[in-house]
Design a protein around this motif. Structure first.
Motif, PDB file in Angstrom:
ATOM      1  N   ARG A  53       1.063  -1.156   0.082  1.00 35.34           N
ATOM      2  CA  ARG A  53      -0.101  -0.101   0.003  1.00 35.34           C
ATOM      3  C   ARG A  53       0.757   1.412   0.076  1.00 35.34           C
ATOM      4  N   HIS A  54       1.840   1.045   0.436  1.00 34.65           N
ATOM      5  CA  HIS A  54       3.050   2.417   0.622  1.00 34.65           C
ATOM      6  C   HIS A  54       4.239   2.261   0.104  1.00 34.65           C
ATOM      7  N   PRO A  55       4.136   1.908  -1.385  1.00 32.71           N
ATOM      8  CA  PRO A  55       5.629   1.932  -1.888  1.00 32.71           C
ATOM      9  C   PRO A  55       6.574   3.073  -1.827  1.00 32.71           C
ATOM     10  N   GLU A  56       6.211   3.880  -1.328  1.00 25.88           N
ATOM     11  CA  GLU A  56       6.910   5.341  -1.349  1.00 25.88           C
ATOM     12  C   GLU A  56       7.805   5.254  -0.075  1.00 25.88           C
ATOM     13  N   LEU A  57       7.363   4.117   0.821  1.00 30.80           N
ATOM     14  CA  LEU A  57       8.252   4.023   1.868  1.00 30.80           C
ATOM     15  C   LEU A  57       9.291   2.859   1.840  1.00 30.80           C
ATOM     16  N   GLY A  58      10.457   3.307   2.447  1.00 35.33           N
ATOM     17  CA  GLY A  58      11.621   2.343   1.997  1.00 35.33           C
ATOM     18  C   GLY A  58      11.584   1.167   3.138  1.00 35.33           C
ATOM     19  N   GLN A  59      12.415   0.019   3.093  1.00 34.35           N
ATOM     20  CA  GLN A  59      12.297  -1.001   3.955  1.00 34.35           C
ATOM     21  C   GLN A  59      12.513  -0.502   5.440  1.00 34.35           C
ATOM     22  N   ASP A  60      13.453   0.451   5.592  1.00 32.79           N
ATOM     23  CA  ASP A  60      13.549   0.781   7.025  1.00 32.79           C
ATOM     24  C   ASP A  60      12.524   1.489   7.590  1.00 32.79           C
ATOM     25  N   ALA A  61      11.740   2.086   7.217  1.00 35.84           N
ATOM     26  CA  ALA A  61      10.476   2.739   7.659  1.00 35.84           C
ATOM     27  C   ALA A  61       9.683   1.553   7.826  1.00 35.84           C
ATOM     28  N   VAL A  62       9.397   0.611   7.129  1.00 34.69           N
ATOM     29  CA  VAL A  62       8.581  -0.561   7.459  1.00 34.69           C
ATOM     30  C   VAL A  62       8.929  -1.309   8.585  1.00 34.69           C
ATOM     31  N   ALA A  63      10.322  -1.545   8.857  1.00 36.64           N
ATOM     32  CA  ALA A  63      10.696  -2.255   9.726  1.00 36.64           C
ATOM     33  C   ALA A  63      10.548  -1.387  11.026  1.00 36.64           C
ATOM     34  N   ALA A  64      10.937  -0.108  11.099  1.00 34.41           N
ATOM     35  CA  ALA A  64      10.729   0.656  12.333  1.00 34.41           C
ATOM     36  C   ALA A  64       9.227   0.639  12.780  1.00 34.41           C
ATOM     37  N   LEU A  65       8.165   0.758  11.673  1.00 31.74           N
ATOM     38  CA  LEU A  65       6.801   0.682  12.141  1.00 31.74           C
ATOM     39  C   LEU A  65       6.466  -0.879  12.699  1.00 31.74           C
ATOM     40  N   ALA A  66       7.072  -1.871  12.261  1.00 28.61           N
ATOM     41  CA  ALA A  66       7.083  -3.141  12.649  1.00 28.61           C
ATOM     42  C   ALA A  66       7.330  -3.355  14.047  1.00 28.61           C
ATOM     43  N   TRP A  67       8.520  -2.643  14.361  1.00 36.48           N
ATOM     44  CA  TRP A  67       9.176  -2.697  15.591  1.00 36.48           C
ATOM     45  C   TRP A  67       8.119  -1.942  16.630  1.00 36.48           C
ATOM     46  N   CYS A  68       7.566  -0.852  16.455  1.00 39.29           N
ATOM     47  CA  CYS A  68       6.613  -0.323  17.152  1.00 39.29           C
ATOM     48  C   CYS A  68       5.573  -1.094  17.529  1.00 39.29           C
ATOM     49  N   CYS A  69       4.993  -1.820  16.448  1.00 41.55           N
ATOM     50  CA  CYS A  69       3.930  -2.401  16.546  1.00 41.55           C
ATOM     51  C   CYS A  69       4.159  -3.703  17.564  1.00 41.55           C
ATOM     52  N   GLU A  70       5.055  -4.388  17.522  1.00 37.59           N
ATOM     53  CA  GLU A  70       5.759  -5.487  18.030  1.00 37.59           C
ATOM     54  C   GLU A  70       5.839  -5.070  19.581  1.00 37.59           C
ATOM     55  N   TYR A  71       6.459  -4.015  19.852  1.00 37.25           N
ATOM     56  CA  TYR A  71       6.668  -3.568  21.287  1.00 37.25           C
ATOM     57  C   TYR A  71       5.256  -3.359  21.672  1.00 37.25           C
ATOM     58  N   GLU A  72       4.446  -2.525  21.156  1.00 40.36           N
ATOM     59  CA  GLU A  72       3.161  -2.348  21.587  1.00 40.36           C
ATOM     60  C   GLU A  72       2.207  -3.543  22.147  1.00 40.36           C
TER      61      GLU A  72
END
Length: 85
Positions: A64-83
């Motif tokens: 859905r968001h090809p404008e974001l690089g893999q680092d941004a996706v990993a950072a958001l996944a990290w937040c979700c996993e923590y929460e």
């Protein structure tokens, strides 16, 4: 298809604290310090919007968001996993 936007990727990474802090530390001020007062607030707002949209799997979000690089996706996944704890 949208082209990848490196500034958006970096803004998400900065906003989450990924790679800088031991735990997610969402911080608009860090984005503003990195990008300045002209672009920083809009990029911080974009980071918050991406986080709100990160409800599916990383692969689906990336589609859905090809404008974001893999680092941004990993950072958001990290937040979700923590929460999710």
């Amino acid at each position: 298809m949208k082209a990848m936007e490196p500034r958006l990727t970096r803004a998400v990474v900065e906003w989450t604290g990924w790679g800088r802090t031991p735990l997610p530390a969402k911080d608009d001020a860090r984005v503003i310090a990195t990008f300045g007062h002209a672009a920083g607030p809009a990029l911080a707002t974009a980071a918050r919007r991406f986080e709100a949209d990160f409800v599916a799997s990383p692969a689906e979000f990336r589609t859905r968001h090809p404008e974001l690089g893999q680092d941004a996706v990993a950072a958001l996944a990290w937040c979700c996993e923590y929460e999710a704890g």
